[in-house]
Design a protein around this motif. Sequence first.
Motif, PDB file in Angstrom:
ATOM      1  N   UNK A 123       0.843  -1.183   0.000  1.00  0.00           N
ATOM      2  CA  UNK A 123       0.000   0.000   0.000  1.00  0.00           C
ATOM      3  C   UNK A 123       0.888   1.246   0.000  1.00  0.00           C
ATOM      4  N   UNK A 124       0.307   2.446  -0.111  1.00  0.00           N
ATOM      5  CA  UNK A 124       1.148   3.643  -0.260  1.00  0.00           C
ATOM      6  C   UNK A 124       2.220   3.817   0.807  1.00  0.00           C
ATOM      7  N   UNK A 125       1.917   3.499   2.069  1.00  0.00           N
ATOM      8  CA  UNK A 125       2.895   3.730   3.131  1.00  0.00           C
ATOM      9  C   UNK A 125       3.222   2.490   3.937  1.00  0.00           C
ATOM     10  N   UNK A 126       2.831   1.309   3.452  1.00  0.00           N
ATOM     11  CA  UNK A 126       3.066   0.092   4.239  1.00  0.00           C
ATOM     12  C   UNK A 126       3.096  -1.141   3.350  1.00  0.00           C
ATOM     13  N   UNK A 127       3.730  -2.180   3.898  1.00  0.00           N
ATOM     14  CA  UNK A 127       3.773  -3.499   3.258  1.00  0.00           C
ATOM     15  C   UNK A 127       3.154  -4.483   4.234  1.00  0.00           C
ATOM     16  N   UNK A 128       2.130  -5.201   3.795  1.00  0.00           N
ATOM     17  CA  UNK A 128       1.412  -6.148   4.654  1.00  0.00           C
ATOM     18  C   UNK A 128       1.814  -7.557   4.255  1.00  0.00           C
ATOM     19  N   UNK A 129       2.327  -8.299   5.216  1.00  0.00           N
ATOM     20  CA  UNK A 129       2.815  -9.653   4.955  1.00  0.00           C
ATOM     21  C   UNK A 129       2.022 -10.647   5.786  1.00  0.00           C
ATOM     22  N   UNK A 130       1.434 -11.637   5.116  1.00  0.00           N
ATOM     23  CA  UNK A 130       0.767 -12.743   5.789  1.00  0.00           C
ATOM     24  C   UNK A 130       1.724 -13.919   5.910  1.00  0.00           C
ATOM     25  N   UNK A 131       1.820 -14.472   7.108  1.00  0.00           N
ATOM     26  CA  UNK A 131       2.719 -15.585   7.382  1.00  0.00           C
ATOM     27  C   UNK A 131       1.900 -16.836   7.667  1.00  0.00           C
ATOM     28  N   UNK A 132       2.281 -17.939   7.018  1.00  0.00           N
ATOM     29  CA  UNK A 132       1.619 -19.241   7.227  1.00  0.00           C
ATOM     30  C   UNK A 132       0.114 -19.169   6.996  1.00  0.00           C
ATOM     31  N   UNK A 133      -0.304 -18.428   5.984  1.00  0.00           N
ATOM     32  CA  UNK A 133      -1.725 -18.365   5.651  1.00  0.00           C
ATOM     33  C   UNK A 133      -2.450 -17.172   6.205  1.00  0.00           C
ATOM     34  N   UNK A 134      -1.859 -16.439   7.128  1.00  0.00           N
ATOM     35  CA  UNK A 134      -2.499 -15.250   7.683  1.00  0.00           C
ATOM     36  C   UNK A 134      -3.422 -15.547   8.841  1.00  0.00           C
ATOM     37  N   UNK A 135      -3.932 -14.493   9.503  1.00  0.00           N
ATOM     38  CA  UNK A 135      -4.760 -14.685  10.707  1.00  0.00           C
ATOM     39  C   UNK A 135      -6.237 -14.883  10.431  1.00  0.00           C
ATOM     40  N   UNK A 136      -6.645 -14.864   9.175  1.00  0.00           N
ATOM     41  CA  UNK A 136      -8.063 -15.000   8.846  1.00  0.00           C
ATOM     42  C   UNK A 136      -8.279 -16.243   8.005  1.00  0.00           C
ATOM     43  N   UNK A 137      -9.312 -16.999   8.349  1.00  0.00           N
ATOM     44  CA  UNK A 137      -9.626 -18.211   7.598  1.00  0.00           C
ATOM     45  C   UNK A 137     -10.180 -17.834   6.238  1.00  0.00           C
ATOM     46  N   UNK A 138      -9.721 -18.529   5.218  1.00  0.00           N
ATOM     47  CA  UNK A 138     -10.213 -18.293   3.863  1.00  0.00           C
ATOM     48  C   UNK A 138     -11.550 -19.022   3.692  1.00  0.00           C
ATOM     49  N   UNK A 139     -12.556 -18.292   3.208  1.00  0.00           N
ATOM     50  CA  UNK A 139     -13.871 -18.904   3.010  1.00  0.00           C
ATOM     51  C   UNK A 139     -14.517 -18.302   1.782  1.00  0.00           C
ATOM     52  N   UNK A 140     -15.515 -18.964   1.314  1.00  0.00           N
ATOM     53  CA  UNK A 140     -16.249 -18.499   0.150  1.00  0.00           C
ATOM     54  C   UNK A 140     -17.436 -17.653   0.587  1.00  0.00           C
ATOM     55  N   UNK A 141     -17.910 -16.776  -0.313  1.00  0.00           N
ATOM     56  CA  UNK A 141     -19.039 -15.913   0.001  1.00  0.00           C
ATOM     57  C   UNK A 141     -20.302 -16.731   0.279  1.00  0.00           C
ATOM     58  N   UNK A 142     -20.483 -17.838  -0.461  1.00  0.00           N
ATOM     59  CA  UNK A 142     -21.699 -18.626  -0.298  1.00  0.00           C
ATOM     60  C   UNK A 142     -21.745 -19.359   1.034  1.00  0.00           C
ATOM     61  N   UNK A 143     -20.638 -19.381   1.778  1.00  0.00           N
ATOM     62  CA  UNK A 143     -20.676 -20.060   3.073  1.00  0.00           C
ATOM     63  C   UNK A 143     -21.574 -19.335   4.070  1.00  0.00           C
ATOM     64  N   UNK A 144     -21.934 -18.055   3.782  1.00  0.00           N
ATOM     65  CA  UNK A 144     -22.827 -17.295   4.660  1.00  0.00           C
ATOM     66  C   UNK A 144     -24.292 -17.417   4.237  1.00  0.00           C
ATOM     67  N   UNK A 145     -24.560 -18.069   3.108  1.00  0.00           N
ATOM     68  CA  UNK A 145     -25.925 -18.169   2.593  1.00  0.00           C
ATOM     69  C   UNK A 145     -26.545 -19.475   3.058  1.00  0.00           C
ATOM     70  N   UNK A 146     -27.767 -19.399   3.584  1.00  0.00           N
ATOM     71  CA  UNK A 146     -28.495 -20.569   4.054  1.00  0.00           C
ATOM     72  C   UNK A 146     -29.878 -20.617   3.429  1.00  0.00           C
ATOM     73  N   UNK A 147     -30.331 -21.838   3.167  1.00  0.00           N
ATOM     74  CA  UNK A 147     -31.683 -22.079   2.682  1.00  0.00           C
ATOM     75  C   UNK A 147     -32.330 -23.085   3.622  1.00  0.00           C
ATOM     76  N   UNK A 148     -33.440 -22.675   4.255  1.00  0.00           N
ATOM     77  CA  UNK A 148     -34.127 -23.513   5.249  1.00  0.00           C
ATOM     78  C   UNK A 148     -33.152 -23.950   6.353  1.00  0.00           C
ATOM     79  N   UNK A 149     -32.404 -22.964   6.855  1.00  0.00           N
ATOM     80  CA  UNK A 149     -31.448 -23.179   7.955  1.00  0.00           C
ATOM     81  C   UNK A 149     -30.334 -24.156   7.592  1.00  0.00           C
ATOM     82  N   UNK A 150     -30.125 -24.401   6.305  1.00  0.00           N
ATOM     83  CA  UNK A 150     -29.038 -25.284   5.874  1.00  0.00           C
ATOM     84  C   UNK A 150     -28.092 -24.476   5.001  1.00  0.00           C
ATOM     85  N   UNK A 151     -26.779 -24.550   5.249  1.00  0.00           N
ATOM     86  CA  UNK A 151     -25.829 -23.772   4.444  1.00  0.00           C
ATOM     87  C   UNK A 151     -25.771 -24.285   3.014  1.00  0.00           C
TER      88      UNK A 151
END
Length: 370
Positions: A123-151
């Motif tokens: 970024x303009x004033x910083x470099x962001x480095x993720x180590x060993x995959x980073x602190x946030x779990x990778x997920x898909x957008x559809x993982x938040x969508x549910x139909x009849x209480x089922x993902x």
Amino acid sequence: MALFQHRSALLIGLLALSLKTAHSQVFVVGEGTATADISTDFSPTHVSLPDTVMTERGRRELVRNLEAEQGFAHRALPVSAAVTLRANGPISPGGADYRKLIYQKGEAAALGDRVIITSLEIKPDRIILDLNGGPYAKHRFLSHVQINDAPVTQTNGQAATGSRITLIFEGHVPEISAPEVKALLEPVIDFGVKTSEQAYADTLPPVLKEAIAAHEVLVGMNHRMVLAALGAPENKVREQPSGDANGARYEEWIYGHVPQTIRFVRFVADRVTVVEIAALGKPVEIHDKDEMGGYNSPDATREVAMGDKAADGTEKTSAPPTLLKPGEAASTGSSNNKVQFPDDNKGGSSRPASSGQPPSNNLALAQRPL
């Protein structure tokens, strides 16, 4: 009545004693105990940085040279994105706050653990480095969508176990190289580990080791030697050489750009055949002769002859291979050392393989001379 009251008081006393004993056996691990072994010592770096703003070419080179780089943690790293390091400055959080962050978020890497840069963002004033995959779990957008209480999609359920370090610069990110970024991260990560190319270079003859240490490419080197000397190329060109009857393809690696010195390294198969060096204001240097003394040369072949050579230089002759034991004579009736097998027409009597009748197909190989 008095006896009942006495028994009641005795039972109440025993109950209180048991509760006191139970409480005395509980062992609670607090923040101080859990983080007692975590060191928070920090010494700022003193790396000379350029004043020019990072260009797009420098950005691409930094990402290419830093992503997938491995090192060892110089301190425990939390599963968090809150760690910031100022260039040649302090780290935040520090001291007790750093221990508290690890206690609350968990430990991504202990002191001395191997870490790898899995993601890099500038970024303009910083470099962001993720180590060993980073602190946030990778997920898909559809993982938040549910139909009849089922993902709609099923997630793998794996939590993030990596860390993130934000390297902040004063004003802007300068035209900085990968070794300079590694030097700035030295208080947190040690990148002084040999790469596979460096370890490979240590196995080469002294002349080649000196050339690789001087970042020189010699005619005759292979791909791994060139990578150890100059790293990955900025550009690659694959063409069909004209006038080659065999149709052998060559590959050309290009290093540098104007006004810097540009090197064109041409490979045929796994060997450098031509090196062209174009420096500003100088004639182009062309190297097309072997510079490795025959090492890794396609002409360095060795003839394998039947038998060993005697002391006078003549080749020893040896008898053809046989299944007979030393001193054992061939069986009588055999012809040209052919395999004997039963005669189908004479009920088990044997005949030589050279008789007039052709053998069956399953014994065709057995008729060949040994």
